[in-house]
Design a protein around this motif. Structure first.
Motif, PDB file in Angstrom:
ATOM      1  N   GLU A   1      41.945  28.137  36.931  1.00  0.00           N
ATOM      2  CA  GLU A   1      43.374  28.159  37.221  1.00  0.00           C
ATOM      3  C   GLU A   1      44.870  29.282  35.973  1.00  0.00           C
ATOM      4  O   GLU A   1      45.755  29.611  36.098  1.00  0.00           O
ATOM      5  CB  GLU A   1      44.142  26.138  36.679  1.00  0.00           C
ATOM      6  N   SER A   2      43.902  28.942  34.643  1.00  0.00           N
ATOM      7  CA  SER A   2      44.737  29.909  33.632  1.00  0.00           C
ATOM      8  C   SER A   2      44.666  30.771  34.033  1.00  0.00           C
ATOM      9  O   SER A   2      45.665  31.475  33.960  1.00  0.00           O
ATOM     10  CB  SER A   2      43.866  29.327  32.232  1.00  0.00           C
ATOM     11  N   VAL A   3      43.652  31.589  34.798  1.00  0.00           N
ATOM     12  CA  VAL A   3      43.900  32.975  34.952  1.00  0.00           C
ATOM     13  C   VAL A   3      44.621  33.611  35.975  1.00  0.00           C
ATOM     14  O   VAL A   3      45.449  33.995  35.957  1.00  0.00           O
ATOM     15  CB  VAL A   3      42.471  33.240  35.166  1.00  0.00           C
ATOM     16  N   ARG A   4      45.185  32.776  37.266  1.00  0.00           N
ATOM     17  CA  ARG A   4      45.964  32.600  37.712  1.00  0.00           C
ATOM     18  C   ARG A   4      47.189  32.140  37.673  1.00  0.00           C
ATOM     19  O   ARG A   4      48.474  32.620  37.999  1.00  0.00           O
ATOM     20  CB  ARG A   4      45.747  31.290  39.333  1.00  0.00           C
ATOM     21  N   LEU A   5      47.936  31.823  36.612  1.00  0.00           N
ATOM     22  CA  LEU A   5      48.996  30.617  36.341  1.00  0.00           C
ATOM     23  C   LEU A   5      49.503  32.546  35.013  1.00  0.00           C
ATOM     24  O   LEU A   5      50.693  32.957  35.337  1.00  0.00           O
ATOM     25  CB  LEU A   5      48.512  29.971  34.680  1.00  0.00           C
ATOM     26  N   LEU A   6      48.808  32.741  34.467  1.00  0.00           N
ATOM     27  CA  LEU A   6      48.952  34.384  33.622  1.00  0.00           C
ATOM     28  C   LEU A   6      49.072  35.304  34.876  1.00  0.00           C
ATOM     29  O   LEU A   6      49.389  36.500  34.413  1.00  0.00           O
ATOM     30  CB  LEU A   6      47.668  34.839  32.404  1.00  0.00           C
ATOM     31  N   GLY A   7      48.911  35.308  36.116  1.00  0.00           N
ATOM     32  CA  GLY A   7      48.927  36.412  36.999  1.00  0.00           C
ATOM     33  C   GLY A   7      47.815  37.629  36.690  1.00  0.00           C
ATOM     34  O   GLY A   7      47.942  38.837  36.714  1.00  0.00           O
ATOM     35  N   LEU A   8      46.428  37.338  36.237  1.00  0.00           N
ATOM     36  CA  LEU A   8      45.428  38.247  35.614  1.00  0.00           C
ATOM     37  C   LEU A   8      44.203  37.789  36.956  1.00  0.00           C
ATOM     38  O   LEU A   8      44.562  37.289  37.424  1.00  0.00           O
ATOM     39  CB  LEU A   8      45.204  38.005  34.632  1.00  0.00           C
ATOM     40  N   ARG A   9      43.721  38.900  37.078  1.00  0.00           N
ATOM     41  CA  ARG A   9      42.076  38.973  37.837  1.00  0.00           C
ATOM     42  C   ARG A   9      41.132  38.159  36.695  1.00  0.00           C
ATOM     43  O   ARG A   9      41.626  38.970  36.261  1.00  0.00           O
ATOM     44  CB  ARG A   9      41.792  40.522  38.619  1.00  0.00           C
ATOM     45  N   GLU A  10      40.004  37.388  37.809  1.00  0.00           N
ATOM     46  CA  GLU A  10      39.213  36.543  37.711  1.00  0.00           C
ATOM     47  C   GLU A  10      38.721  38.297  36.134  1.00  0.00           C
ATOM     48  O   GLU A  10      38.217  37.579  35.355  1.00  0.00           O
ATOM     49  CB  GLU A  10      38.520  36.411  38.068  1.00  0.00           C
ATOM     50  N   THR A  11      38.696  39.645  37.094  1.00  0.00           N
ATOM     51  CA  THR A  11      37.701  40.323  36.255  1.00  0.00           C
ATOM     52  C   THR A  11      38.677  41.162  34.740  1.00  0.00           C
ATOM     53  O   THR A  11      37.948  41.594  34.266  1.00  0.00           O
ATOM     54  CB  THR A  11      37.250  41.415  36.969  1.00  0.00           C
ATOM     55  N   GLY A  12      39.290  40.914  34.821  1.00  0.00           N
ATOM     56  CA  GLY A  12      40.468  41.141  33.353  1.00  0.00           C
ATOM     57  C   GLY A  12      40.142  41.108  32.301  1.00  0.00           C
ATOM     58  O   GLY A  12      38.701  40.019  31.906  1.00  0.00           O
TER      59      GLY A  12
END
Length: 207
Positions: A156-167
């Motif tokens: 969820e934190s990755v999503r809120l930051l607008g990043l891909r999970e593989t970032g």
């Protein structure tokens, strides 16, 4: 009330600071203006997520045995809009459930403030051996749920930051320095609005 963290430790961990407490000489405290305790729970979940650990890790030397997490380092982390309360925030609900599970585990720990009964008495009736087995099974179940909750908080934190999970960690650390609109057409041309302020207190104004 607010949030606090240990200044020197092997791993960064945020926790609730109850109202009326006296904080340390370098003020390792995050306070939301006019906020009550439930409004801080979503932020608590976010700060304990993997992206924040990666951001802080890039700013703290990994060669140190006991890393020093100063206020300026924590305040440099990008903070998205995590929600205003537990009810309207997925991070808040996950963090509240994790706290509840951890408190259940502490009910059996004689050194914890939440201690109620020794583990063999919490396990119910029966012989000592069966009580120990029952308690161990419950603990494993709670630990597994805590692990799953942590994974959901990270996602969820990755999503809120607008990043891909593989970032990468570098991408995570740089998320607050660029424009709020993404140049990547696959992202639909937009990212969540982030704040990156000189202090963590100012960053909380997004709540």
């Amino acid at each position: 009330p607010g949030l606090t963290w240990p200044r020197r430790t092997g791993g960064l961990s945020f926790r609730i600071l109850p109202a009326g407490c006296v904080f340390g000489d370098k003020s390792p405290v995050i306070l939301a203006r006019g906020a009550d305790l439930p409004s801080l729970v979503p932020l608590l979940g976010y700060l304990n997520a993997a992206p924040v650990a990666q951001m802080v890790g890039l700013m703290v030397s990994r060669s140190e045995l006991a890393q020093s997490f100063e206020v300026g380092i924590v305040g440099s982390c990008a903070i998205p809009n995590v929600g205003h309360s537990i009810a309207d925030s997925k991070l808040g609900r996950l963090a509240r459930r994790a706290w509840s599970l951890r408190r259940d585990l502490d009910r059996e720990c004689e050194a914890a403030r939440a201690f109620v009964l020794p583990v063999v008495l919490e396990a119910g009736e029966g012989e000592l051996g069966s009580r120990v087995q029952t308690s161990a099974s419950l603990r494993r179940s709670r630990d597994e749920e805590l692990t799953e909750i942590q994974h959901e908080i990270d996602q969820e934190s990755v999503r809120l930051l607008g990043l891909r999970e593989t970032g990468t960690a570098s991408e995570v650390a740089g998320v607050g320095s660029g424009p709020s609109q993404s140049d990547d057409p696959e992202d639909g041309g937009s990212r969540p609005q982030l704040v990156k302020n000189d202090s963590a207190t100012e960053a909380l104004e997004c709540l």
